[in-house]
Design an enzyme around this catalytic site. Sequence first.
Site, PDB file in Angstrom:
ATOM      1  N   PHE A 165       0.825  -0.903  -0.299  1.00 34.33           N
ATOM      2  CA  PHE A 165      -0.348  -0.095  -0.012  1.00 34.33           C
ATOM      3  C   PHE A 165       0.854   1.259  -0.230  1.00 34.33           C
ATOM      4  CE2 PHE A 165      -2.790   3.452   2.183  1.00 34.33           C
ATOM      5  CZ  PHE A 165      -3.686   3.885   1.034  1.00 34.33           C
ATOM      6  N   ASP A 225       9.459   2.951   1.351  1.00 38.18           N
ATOM      7  CA  ASP A 225       8.209   3.005   1.712  1.00 38.18           C
ATOM      8  C   ASP A 225       8.258   2.635   3.163  1.00 38.18           C
ATOM      9  OD1 ASP A 225       6.016   4.223   2.704  1.00 38.18           O
ATOM     10  OD2 ASP A 225       4.873   3.651   0.632  1.00 38.18           O
ATOM     11  N   LYS A 240       2.766   9.945   8.392  1.00 37.41           N
ATOM     12  CA  LYS A 240       2.437   9.809   9.355  1.00 37.41           C
ATOM     13  C   LYS A 240       2.626  10.201  10.510  1.00 37.41           C
ATOM     14  CE  LYS A 240       0.206   5.521   7.894  1.00 37.41           C
ATOM     15  NZ  LYS A 240      -1.323   5.458   7.628  1.00 37.41           N
TER      16      LYS A 240
HETATM   17  C1  LIG Z   1       3.456   2.474   3.977  1.00 38.25           C
HETATM   18  C2  LIG Z   1       2.482   3.271   3.233  1.00 38.25           C
HETATM   19  N1  LIG Z   1       2.399   4.553   2.290  1.00 38.25           N
HETATM   20  C3  LIG Z   1       1.747   5.235   2.112  1.00 38.25           C
HETATM   21  C4  LIG Z   1       0.801   5.523   2.349  1.00 38.25           C
HETATM   22  C5  LIG Z   1      -0.323   6.870   2.753  1.00 38.25           C
HETATM   23  O1  LIG Z   1       0.129   7.713   3.464  1.00 38.25           O
HETATM   24  P1  LIG Z   1      -1.317   8.688   3.656  1.00 38.25           P
HETATM   25  O2  LIG Z   1      -2.939   8.567   3.756  1.00 38.25           O
HETATM   26  O3  LIG Z   1      -0.881  10.034   4.513  1.00 38.25           O
HETATM   27  O4  LIG Z   1      -1.701   9.200   2.447  1.00 38.25           O
HETATM   28  C6  LIG Z   1       0.185   4.608   4.031  1.00 38.25           C
HETATM   29  C7  LIG Z   1      -1.032   4.826   4.242  1.00 38.25           C
HETATM   30  O5  LIG Z   1      -1.717   4.290   5.485  1.00 38.25           O
HETATM   31  C8  LIG Z   1       1.082   3.391   4.095  1.00 38.25           C
HETATM   32  O6  LIG Z   1       0.629   2.926   5.020  1.00 38.25           O
END
Ligand SMILES: Cc1ncc(COP(=O)(O)O)c(C=O)c1O
Length: 401
Positions: free
Chosen positions: A136, A221, A250
Site C-alpha cells: 500500500f 516506503d 504519519k
Molecule cells: C506504507 C504506506 N504508504 C503510504 C501510505 C499513504 O499515506 P497517506 O494516507 O498519508 O497518504 C500509507 C497509509 O496508510 C501507508 O501505510
Amino acid sequence: MADAMADDKGFMMQNYGRAPMVLARGDGAWVWDTEGKRYLDFLAGISVLNIGHAHPAVAAAVREQVGLISHTSNLYYNEYQPALGKRLVELSFPGRAFFCNSGTEANEAAIKLARKRAAKAGHPERFEVISFTNSFHGRTYGSLAATAEPHYQEGFGPMPEGFKVLPFNDLGAVREAVGPATAAIIVEPIQGEGGVHPADAAFLRGLREIADKQDICLIFDEIQCGLGRAGALFAHQRYGVQPDVMTLAKALGGGLPIGAVIGRGQWGDVLKPGDHGTTFGGGPLVCAAALATLDVLVGEDLPARAERMGAVLVEELKKGLAGVSAVREIRAIGLMIGIELDFPGRELVEQCRAQGLLINCTAGNVIRLLPPLVIDEAQARQGAAIVSAVIAGAAKERRSA
Ligand SMILES: Cc1ncc(COP(=O)(O)O)c(C=O)c1O
C-alpha cells in the site's frame, strides 16, 4: 455525538466506514469519546500518534508557532524546514529532504524523482516502477498505480503507465523483471495495510544489490513502519540496508499532517528549482511540530521502548491465544503487530471497542495492533488480554456454530 454523526451522513461524502463514536480528546495511549467513555488506543490514528496523543511538547511547539507565523509558502525560507531536514538527514543518512503533506504525496515525489533522474541522465525510456503484491503506497494516481491490491484501483482506471507488480519477497522475480526500462523499485520494509508482513532481510539486501548494479532507485516506503514503530528509528536501520530514497509521513508530525522524502547522496540533488513543489509542504507549523516529535522519539528512546513493549505484548498474546487454532500466525516487529486469523476479523474490532480498546483489522483477517510507543507494561498487558479474549471467544463461537 448525534449531531456529528447526523451531519456526517447528511453532508460528508460517504467514503469512510466509521465506527459510531466521536473522539473528543486524548492523552498518551488513552482517548475519550464525547460521551466520556475512555478507550485504550492500540491503533494510534493508524500509526500516527507514536509519541502518544496530545503530547505536551508538540502542543507547546504548535501553540507557540501558530501565534508567530503558521504559513510562509515555499517562496521564502522559514526557520524550521531546513532544521527538520538537517535533523532527519543526521538521523538517517547523508542526503537532502523534501517535505509535503501526506504519505501518498511523499511517494509521488519519490517516483517523480526517480524518473526525473533517469531523464536527466539521458534515459527517458527508464520510467518503469516496480512494486510488490500486498503493498500500500497511497491513493493518488502514482502511488495508487504502485499499490498492488486491485480493490484500491477498481473503478479508477486507467492507471498511469509504467508500473509493474511483482511477488513480495521474491528476489528471483525481481531479477527477471528489471531491465533497461526500470527506473525505481518501491517497497515497504514491513508491509502494513497488507497485513503486517516483514520483508526478508535477504530480499532487501538483494534489492539493494540489484539497484546498485543496474542504477535503479531503491525507494523504501517507511510511512507506516518508520519513526520508531519497528524498534529502530527507521525500519531500514534494523535491516542494515539503506535505500536511495526513503518516504515518511504519519508519525512525523506528532499528529499534524506532514510527509517527507529523504534522498541519499546524489538522489538528494536530482530536483532543481521548479521541478516539484507544494504550497503547504514544509510549513513552519508542521515542521516545528515534527522537530518536537523527533526530540521526544529520540530523547526518550522510544524505538527501544517499542521493542520492549512489543515483546511484552506478544508474550501476553501468545499466552492468551495458546491453543486457539483459528490463529494462523502472530507477526510482530517492535510495536507493529498482526494476528492472522482463519476467519474475517471485522466483527472483533467492534467487540474490542465495546471493551474499551481501539484496534483495526486489515487484509480481511489480520487483527492489527499499532499502539503508541509510549505504552507501559500494564497497558500492553491490558490490551493483549482484551484482544486475546475477544479472539478466543469468537473462535469458540465459530466452532460451536
Ligand atoms: C506504507 C504506506 N504508504 C503510504 C501510505 C499513504 O499515506 P497517506 O494516507 O498519508 O497518504 C500509507 C497509509 O496508510 C501507508 O501505510
